[in-house]
Every structure is written in C-alpha cells, then in structure tokens.
Design a protein around this motif. Sequence first.
Motif, short mmCIF file in Angstrom:
data_model
loop_
_atom_site.label_atom_id
_atom_site.label_comp_id
_atom_site.label_asym_id
_atom_site.label_seq_id
_atom_site.Cartn_x
_atom_site.Cartn_y
_atom_site.Cartn_z
N VAL A 200 7.17 -5.64 -10.70
CA VAL A 200 6.83 -4.23 -10.46
C VAL A 200 6.88 -3.93 -8.96
O VAL A 200 7.40 -2.89 -8.54
CB VAL A 200 5.43 -3.91 -11.02
N ALA A 201 6.36 -4.84 -8.16
CA ALA A 201 6.40 -4.65 -6.71
C ALA A 201 7.84 -4.58 -6.21
O ALA A 201 8.15 -3.80 -5.30
CB ALA A 201 5.65 -5.78 -6.01
N ALA A 202 8.73 -5.38 -6.80
CA ALA A 202 10.13 -5.38 -6.39
C ALA A 202 10.75 -4.00 -6.56
O ALA A 202 11.55 -3.55 -5.73
CB ALA A 202 10.92 -6.41 -7.19
N LEU A 203 10.36 -3.31 -7.63
CA LEU A 203 10.89 -1.95 -7.85
C LEU A 203 10.54 -1.04 -6.68
O LEU A 203 11.42 -0.38 -6.11
CB LEU A 203 10.32 -1.39 -9.16
N PHE A 204 9.27 -0.99 -6.31
CA PHE A 204 8.84 -0.03 -5.30
C PHE A 204 9.17 -0.47 -3.87
O PHE A 204 9.04 0.32 -2.94
CB PHE A 204 7.34 0.24 -5.46
N LEU A 205 9.57 -1.72 -3.72
CA LEU A 205 10.04 -2.16 -2.40
C LEU A 205 11.51 -1.83 -2.18
O LEU A 205 12.01 -1.92 -1.07
CB LEU A 205 9.83 -3.67 -2.26
#
Length: 296
Positions: A200-205
Amino acid sequence: MITFIELLLGGLSIGSVYALIALGFVVIFKATEVVNFAHASLLLAGGYVTAVLHDDIGFWPALAVGIAGAAVVGSAVEFFVMRRYRGSDQSVLAIVTIGVDILLTTELTRRMGTDVLSLGDPWGDDVVTIGGVTLAETRIAAFLVAGLLITVFLLAFRFTSWGVSMRAAAENPQTAALMGIRLGRVSLSAWAVAGALAAVAALFLTVFPTPGLERATSLAALKAFPAAILGGLDSTTGALVGGLVVGVTESLATGYQSDLSFLGRGIGDLAPYLVMVVVLLVRPAGLFGTKELSRV
C-alpha cells in the motif's frame, strides 16, 4: 503562510505513508526481535505486481493482487529463509535479511530495467484548492487510507486473538510458547502483514507528483527506518508518530531548502536522519520505545 500550510499538510500526508512502512518494521521486530532490512524489497515487489497488472485487470484488482503478492513474498521469506535460522543471534538474522533484500531487489530491478512504471491510480494529477491552499488529491488519499489502515491495525493488535498472540510473543516468547501460542504462526503473520502494508505504501510513494515506480522507489524504506527508530522499534504508536515527524521534517526542510542553504544541498533528504540522531541522544530507546532494565 500558505506555503507553510501546504508543506505541513504534504508532510503529514507523506509521513502517514512512512508510518505504514515503519509499522512493518515494528510488527516484525515485535514478533521476532529481528530488524528487517528486506522491507524495501517487499515494497518494491508489491508496487511491481500492481504496475504490471493494472492495464489488464484494472487498478483496484491489480492493487489487491499486489497487496496479496507482497504478503505472500513476506511469508515465503519467513518460512523458507528466516525460519531456518531461528534461535540464531539477532545480528545474524539482520544480516540474513540484507542478503534477502539484495536478491529480491536485484531480480525486481532486472525485470523493471530503466523503465518508470505507472500504477494506474485513479487520482492522476488532480489537485484540490481550499482557501488558497493547494494539495494533490493523491496526498489526501494517502493520508486517509494510511490513517484507516493504521487504525484498523491498532484495533486488531489490541482486541483480536492475533493481537494478543503478537503481544504475548513480544513480551516473553518462551512463556507464550508454553501457553500454547504458536510462535511460527505469529512470525509468519507478522511478515505477511508487513508485506501488505509495504505494498500500500508503494502505491502512494509512486503516484503524483512522483513519476512512478522505479529502481530508487525502494530507497523510500530507508526514510521510514528513522521513523521506526526514533519512535521506538517495539512501539506501534511510535511508528505512527515517527512517520509523521519524519514526513513533516522532510517536507519543511525541502520546501525551505533555499533558506537553509548554509547547511548544504540536499538537506531535505538528510533531515530525517538528523532528527533521529537528536532523539536518540536524548532517548536511546526512541520516543515510545521500552527501556531495557538489567539487574547487576
């Protein structure tokens, strides 16, 4: 003043994403007392799966598969690698995670090449302007989603049987095992949860204003590491606070970089580590970390 508010809100948004990554560090450390340096590769794996599939099956299904894929990769690392070294010194286990990270990151970057991959998010480059303050929709979505996931995790950690098992294993693994808690299952679930949060963090990064998923995306996990350290590696609350502190510090230092030129170029990238060092000088266990007591 408007610039300050924009930088502050942007910092809180990216800080909440760092908090998701830091939470992954914390949950594995609490379950196994291992500092997971392979977390960056889990983040890259989740983002890569989403980027590859979104054109064929749509964004939301691709994101779900990416989250599940990162969780599976994390579980596989625990089951096939880390479990074989159970009982070894924590420093040895940490070195093993470095080796795992090198292998996974090398394979993923080989597949990506020099391409910058889009994850196909629905927000695009849309922005919202309120009272003269402009903020990208992706930043708002990041803050809301990260806040929701962190809240769900904290509630589950507090009130579910999984959370009780996790807390018992973190408090005293030998006693927990004698009470019937399966430490292997706890460790496996911790790695799976960490992988899912990283995806999920990869998406918003990688959404606007960044160009997309690339080799350097995994380095964002290194910015979340100071968040976990300054908050306290054994504190879930510390991961949240540490992520927000790092995000706001980075945003303000980058935004006012011209006024801080006497500190040198690139102070925005260095600022989180400076804050970490200052906090550790005052509180070696972190802001919310547990102090270890020993009887002499």
